[in-house]
Design a protein around this motif. Structure first.
Motif, PDB file in Angstrom:
ATOM      1  N   PRO A  26     -20.658 -10.297  83.280  1.00 51.90           N
ATOM      2  CA  PRO A  26     -19.967  -9.187  82.609  1.00 51.90           C
ATOM      3  C   PRO A  26     -19.954  -7.890  83.426  1.00 51.90           C
ATOM      4  CG  PRO A  26     -21.743 -10.077  81.225  1.00 51.90           C
ATOM      5  CD  PRO A  26     -21.828 -10.746  82.552  1.00 51.90           C
ATOM      6  N   ILE A  27     -18.757  -7.438  83.717  1.00 55.77           N
ATOM      7  CA  ILE A  27     -18.563  -6.145  84.379  1.00 55.77           C
ATOM      8  C   ILE A  27     -17.134  -5.705  84.114  1.00 55.77           C
ATOM      9  CG2 ILE A  27     -17.920  -7.175  86.607  1.00 55.77           C
ATOM     10  CD1 ILE A  27     -19.317  -4.681  87.925  1.00 55.77           C
ATOM     11  N   GLY A  28     -16.915  -4.434  84.137  1.00 60.12           N
ATOM     12  CA  GLY A  28     -15.574  -3.879  84.021  1.00 60.12           C
ATOM     13  C   GLY A  28     -15.473  -2.683  84.950  1.00 60.12           C
ATOM     14  N   ALA A  29     -14.273  -2.395  85.391  1.00 62.93           N
ATOM     15  CA  ALA A  29     -14.075  -1.248  86.273  1.00 62.93           C
ATOM     16  C   ALA A  29     -12.710  -0.640  86.019  1.00 62.93           C
ATOM     17  CB  ALA A  29     -14.193  -1.669  87.735  1.00 62.93           C
ATOM     18  N   MET A  30     -12.618   0.644  86.293  1.00 66.89           N
ATOM     19  CA  MET A  30     -11.345   1.344  86.241  1.00 66.89           C
ATOM     20  C   MET A  30     -11.139   1.986  87.609  1.00 66.89           C
ATOM     21  SD  MET A  30     -10.025   4.603  84.036  1.00 66.89           S
ATOM     22  CE  MET A  30     -10.760   5.799  85.130  1.00 66.89           C
ATOM     23  N   LEU A  31      -9.986   1.726  88.202  1.00 67.34           N
ATOM     24  CA  LEU A  31      -9.632   2.313  89.490  1.00 67.34           C
ATOM     25  C   LEU A  31      -8.480   3.270  89.241  1.00 67.34           C
ATOM     26  CD1 LEU A  31      -9.485  -1.050  91.486  1.00 67.34           C
ATOM     27  CD2 LEU A  31     -11.473   0.429  91.132  1.00 67.34           C
ATOM     28  N   TYR A  49     -19.751  -2.296  80.367  1.00 64.52           N
ATOM     29  CA  TYR A  49     -20.049  -3.264  81.416  1.00 64.52           C
ATOM     30  C   TYR A  49     -19.948  -2.694  82.823  1.00 64.52           C
ATOM     31  CZ  TYR A  49     -19.714  -6.703  77.723  1.00 64.52           C
ATOM     32  OH  TYR A  49     -19.917  -7.408  76.587  1.00 64.52           O
ATOM     33  N   GLY A  50     -19.836  -1.408  82.965  1.00 59.16           N
ATOM     34  CA  GLY A  50     -19.661  -0.837  84.291  1.00 59.16           C
ATOM     35  C   GLY A  50     -20.941  -0.223  84.816  1.00 59.16           C
ATOM     36  N   GLY A  51     -21.116  -0.272  86.121  1.00 60.41           N
ATOM     37  CA  GLY A  51     -22.095   0.551  86.779  1.00 60.41           C
ATOM     38  C   GLY A  51     -23.500   0.018  86.976  1.00 60.41           C
ATOM     39  N   ASN A  52     -23.937  -1.021  86.266  1.00 62.08           N
ATOM     40  CA  ASN A  52     -25.331  -1.408  86.493  1.00 62.08           C
ATOM     41  C   ASN A  52     -25.453  -2.128  87.832  1.00 62.08           C
ATOM     42  OD1 ASN A  52     -26.010  -4.389  86.197  1.00 62.08           O
ATOM     43  ND2 ASN A  52     -24.841  -4.100  84.310  1.00 62.08           N
ATOM     44  N   PRO A  53     -26.594  -1.964  88.518  1.00 63.78           N
ATOM     45  CA  PRO A  53     -26.724  -2.468  89.885  1.00 63.78           C
ATOM     46  C   PRO A  53     -26.530  -3.982  90.028  1.00 63.78           C
ATOM     47  CG  PRO A  53     -28.456  -0.891  89.409  1.00 63.78           C
ATOM     48  CD  PRO A  53     -27.738  -1.160  88.116  1.00 63.78           C
ATOM     49  N   LEU A  54     -27.031  -4.775  89.094  1.00 59.77           N
ATOM     50  CA  LEU A  54     -26.869  -6.219  89.199  1.00 59.77           C
ATOM     51  C   LEU A  54     -25.399  -6.609  89.065  1.00 59.77           C
ATOM     52  CD1 LEU A  54     -27.933  -9.082  89.456  1.00 59.77           C
ATOM     53  CD2 LEU A  54     -28.383  -9.072  86.991  1.00 59.77           C
ATOM     54  N   CYS A  56     -22.808  -4.805  89.658  1.00 59.63           N
ATOM     55  CA  CYS A  56     -22.072  -4.341  90.842  1.00 59.63           C
ATOM     56  C   CYS A  56     -22.320  -5.250  92.041  1.00 59.63           C
ATOM     57  CB  CYS A  56     -22.447  -2.898  91.167  1.00 59.63           C
ATOM     58  SG  CYS A  56     -21.795  -1.711  89.960  1.00 59.63           S
ATOM     59  N   ALA A  57     -23.539  -5.723  92.211  1.00 59.09           N
ATOM     60  CA  ALA A  57     -23.840  -6.637  93.315  1.00 59.09           C
ATOM     61  C   ALA A  57     -23.087  -7.958  93.147  1.00 59.09           C
ATOM     62  CB  ALA A  57     -25.348  -6.884  93.400  1.00 59.09           C
ATOM     63  N   VAL A  58     -23.058  -8.462  91.914  1.00 59.92           N
ATOM     64  CA  VAL A  58     -22.329  -9.708  91.640  1.00 59.92           C
ATOM     65  C   VAL A  58     -20.839  -9.504  91.894  1.00 59.92           C
ATOM     66  CG1 VAL A  58     -21.673 -11.335  89.819  1.00 59.92           C
ATOM     67  CG2 VAL A  58     -24.053 -10.596  90.027  1.00 59.92           C
ATOM     68  N   ALA A  59     -20.295  -8.393  91.411  1.00 55.87           N
ATOM     69  CA  ALA A  59     -18.867  -8.119  91.601  1.00 55.87           C
ATOM     70  C   ALA A  59     -18.528  -7.976  93.080  1.00 55.87           C
ATOM     71  CB  ALA A  59     -18.464  -6.860  90.840  1.00 55.87           C
ATOM     72  N   GLU A  60     -19.396  -7.323  93.830  1.00 58.97           N
ATOM     73  CA  GLU A  60     -19.140  -7.172  95.266  1.00 58.97           C
ATOM     74  C   GLU A  60     -19.070  -8.533  95.948  1.00 58.97           C
ATOM     75  OE1 GLU A  60     -20.678  -4.559  99.055  1.00 58.97           O
ATOM     76  OE2 GLU A  60     -22.132  -5.008  97.473  1.00 58.97           O
ATOM     77  N   LYS A  61     -19.968  -9.432  95.606  1.00 66.47           N
ATOM     78  CA  LYS A  61     -19.954 -10.770  96.198  1.00 66.47           C
ATOM     79  C   LYS A  61     -18.723 -11.557  95.749  1.00 66.47           C
ATOM     80  CE  LYS A  61     -21.646 -13.994  98.736  1.00 66.47           C
ATOM     81  NZ  LYS A  61     -21.646 -13.864 100.180  1.00 66.47           N
ATOM     82  N   ALA A  62     -18.385 -11.464  94.469  1.00 59.14           N
ATOM     83  CA  ALA A  62     -17.186 -12.158  93.970  1.00 59.14           C
ATOM     84  C   ALA A  62     -15.940 -11.666  94.706  1.00 59.14           C
ATOM     85  CB  ALA A  62     -17.037 -11.966  92.467  1.00 59.14           C
ATOM     86  N   LEU A  63     -15.823 -10.364  94.890  1.00 62.75           N
ATOM     87  CA  LEU A  63     -14.676  -9.813  95.626  1.00 62.75           C
ATOM     88  C   LEU A  63     -14.675 -10.264  97.083  1.00 62.75           C
ATOM     89  CD1 LEU A  63     -14.287  -6.193  94.252  1.00 62.75           C
ATOM     90  CD2 LEU A  63     -12.597  -8.020  94.168  1.00 62.75           C
ATOM     91  N   ASP A  64     -15.869 -10.330  97.697  1.00 67.98           N
ATOM     92  CA  ASP A  64     -15.954 -10.809  99.079  1.00 67.98           C
ATOM     93  C   ASP A  64     -15.401 -12.233  99.205  1.00 67.98           C
ATOM     94  OD1 ASP A  64     -17.127  -8.447  99.923  1.00 67.98           O
ATOM     95  OD2 ASP A  64     -19.169  -9.257 100.007  1.00 67.98           O
ATOM     96  N   ILE A  65     -15.640 -13.037  98.194  1.00 69.46           N
ATOM     97  CA  ILE A  65     -15.169 -14.432  98.221  1.00 69.46           C
ATOM     98  C   ILE A  65     -13.678 -14.505  97.910  1.00 69.46           C
ATOM     99  CG2 ILE A  65     -15.329 -16.668  97.038  1.00 69.46           C
ATOM    100  CD1 ILE A  65     -18.380 -15.972  96.656  1.00 69.46           C
TER     101      ILE A  65
END
Length: 171
Positions: A26-31, A49-54, A56-65
């Motif tokens: 679970p995460i959400g973001a607004m750009l 669902y925005g901003g917590n470190p875990l 954000c780390a998961v989202a960063e890896k998902a985006l990398d993939i």
């Protein structure tokens, strides 16, 4: 394209993203643009669902993939395979007015004869051990993983064809 707007020749003022951003976590973001962001003062915008470190780390890896050319090109190929197989099902059973959507978010809009029966098709698919969704009473929705293997698409749509046959032949 990572986001649909990227192929449309427009840039949104605000883009919201969630669900797939975290690959299931679970995460959400607004750009937004710098001009819009200038109007957002601390405390005026928040997210459950925005901003917590875990997250954000998961989202960063998902985006990398996901944001790799081979993955994004693969999505287009998988969409084409989905559309080809759904088209073949429709040629045989004539139940869809159109297949709409983009990438791995596709909807089969039922034709006039089958209006209001999306749930019947979904339930028949469940009996074939296939999970599909409905988007209202007239659309059967597919939202598989962006990296679903082609063989799983073929097997899933073979099951969906059996489900369609069951609904059509029950009349």
């Amino acid at each position: 394209h990572l986001y649909a707007y990227m192929g449309l020749g427009v840039t949104p003022d605000i883009l919201t993203t969630a669900k797939s951003l975290g690959g299931g976590f679970p995460i959400g973001a607004m750009l937004t643009t710098a001009d819009i962001a200038a109007h957002l003062k601390p405390g005026t915008h928040g997210s459950t669902y925005g901003g917590n470190p875990l997250a954000c780390a998961v989202a960063e890896k998902a985006l990398d993939i996901v944001n790799q050319p081979e993955v994004l090109e693969g999505v287009l190929k998988k969409e084409a395979l989905f559309r080809e197989l759904l088209g073949a099902i429709n040629e045989k059973y004539n139940v869809f007015e159109e297949v709409r959507g983009q990438g791995m978010l596709l909807g089969c809009a039922l034709n006039e004869k089958y209006q209001g029966r999306a749930r019947d098709f979904m339930m028949a698919a469940t009996k074939e051990n296939l999970m599909c969704l409905v988007a209202g009473m007239n659309v059967i929705r597919f939202a598989p993983s962006l990296v679903i293997p082609d063989e799983d698409i073929k097997e899933g749509l073979a099951r969906f064809e059996r489900a369609v046959a069951a609904v059509v032949n029950a009349e």
